[in-house]
Scaffold this active site. Structure first.
Site, PDB file in Angstrom:
ATOM      1  N   SER A  55       0.834  -1.198   0.000  1.00  0.00           N
ATOM      2  CA  SER A  55       0.000   0.000   0.000  1.00  0.00           C
ATOM      3  C   SER A  55       0.874   1.256   0.000  1.00  0.00           C
ATOM      4  O   SER A  55       1.763   1.392  -0.832  1.00  0.00           O
ATOM      5  CB  SER A  55      -0.955  -0.041   1.194  1.00  0.00           C
ATOM      6  OG  SER A  55      -1.933   0.952   1.097  1.00  0.00           O
ATOM      7  N   ASP A 149      -9.864  -3.290  -5.494  1.00  0.00           N
ATOM      8  CA  ASP A 149      -9.008  -2.321  -4.806  1.00  0.00           C
ATOM      9  C   ASP A 149      -8.947  -1.054  -5.641  1.00  0.00           C
ATOM     10  O   ASP A 149      -8.688  -1.127  -6.853  1.00  0.00           O
ATOM     11  CB  ASP A 149      -7.612  -2.911  -4.624  1.00  0.00           C
ATOM     12  CG  ASP A 149      -6.677  -2.039  -3.809  1.00  0.00           C
ATOM     13  OD1 ASP A 149      -7.028  -0.879  -3.514  1.00  0.00           O
ATOM     14  OD2 ASP A 149      -5.584  -2.519  -3.465  1.00  0.00           O
ATOM     15  N   HIS A 179      -8.092  -4.692  -0.983  1.00  0.00           N
ATOM     16  CA  HIS A 179      -6.913  -4.051  -0.424  1.00  0.00           C
ATOM     17  C   HIS A 179      -6.615  -4.645   0.958  1.00  0.00           C
ATOM     18  O   HIS A 179      -7.520  -4.987   1.703  1.00  0.00           O
ATOM     19  CB  HIS A 179      -7.163  -2.545  -0.299  1.00  0.00           C
ATOM     20  CG  HIS A 179      -5.946  -1.760   0.032  1.00  0.00           C
ATOM     21  ND1 HIS A 179      -5.009  -1.398  -0.908  1.00  0.00           N
ATOM     22  CD2 HIS A 179      -5.502  -1.257   1.222  1.00  0.00           C
ATOM     23  CE1 HIS A 179      -4.051  -0.700  -0.330  1.00  0.00           C
ATOM     24  NE2 HIS A 179      -4.318  -0.615   0.969  1.00  0.00           N
TER      25      HIS A 179
END
Length: 207
Positions: A55, A149, A179
């Site tokens: 991320s 995501d 995610h």
């Protein structure tokens, strides 16, 4: 005593909004340089230094990989899981805007405190590594994205850019996942399978 297969150095870099760009990037680059220069003291090998992040943490990993290439420092691999790579509004940010843990608004809310509102800063390669002038010569990359995501498309675009530049890339979009699947392996067999595959691909490049 079990054999140690890897030495992991986790960087506690400064965070926005208290410390906006380039504080976090500077910290990650300084830490990576230090580890590279003292790798034997950490119990590692100079030919197996790698970077990893997921991320927002994958963003400095990708950017430090660019810096290491430009400084002619060896890097064995990079593992980028659902990375943030670009300031642009990719289609997956709209299609997966809500309902999948990370929302489009979350991305915007996190991005502004870090990079501010200057378009030049937000588009520079030290914030948006996808926009680097060249991706040639980068370390082999393992890039995993999730179907549901908001960051999916920019991660896939990064994989495509590296592949086009001749970089060794393993890239997979994992169907049905969201995610943060990297942290859901104990609850989700599909997440466990994805994590296992990504780590195996990363390990293969370190070997």
């Amino acid at each position: 005593m079990p054999r140690r297969e890897a030495v992991v150095v986790a960087v506690d870099y400064r965070l926005a909004p208290e410390h906006p760009f380039p504080a976090g990037y500077d910290d990650c680059l300084a830490a990576a340089r230090h580890v590279a220069d003292h790798i034997e003291e950490y119990g590692g090998r100079p030919d197996r230094l790698a970077l990893a992040g997921d991320s927002a943490g994958a963003n400095p990993a990708a950017i430090v990989a660019l810096a290491f290439r430009d400084e002619h420092r060896p890097l064995a691999a990079q593992l980028l899981t659902y990375p943030t790579t670009d300031d642009g509004d990719h289609p997956s940010r709209v299609r997966n805007a809500d309902g999948y843990l990370l929302s489009r608004q979350d991305v915007l809310d996190l991005r502004f405190p870090y990079a501010g509102d200057d378009p030049a800063v937000r588009a520079c390669a030290r914030v948006s590594p996808l926009r680097a002038d060249s991706h040639a010569g980068l370390a082999p990359a393992v890039i995993g994205t999730a179907q549901y995501d908001p960051l999916r498309d920019e991660g896939n675009a990064c994989a495509a850019a590296l592949t086009e530049a001749g970089v060794d890339v393993f890239a997979r979009t994992y169907d049905g996942l969201i995610h943060a699947f990297l942290h859901l392996f104990r609850a989700s067999p599909a997440s466990d399978a994805a994590v296992t595959e990504l780590h195996a691909q990363f390990k293969a490049r370190l070997a």
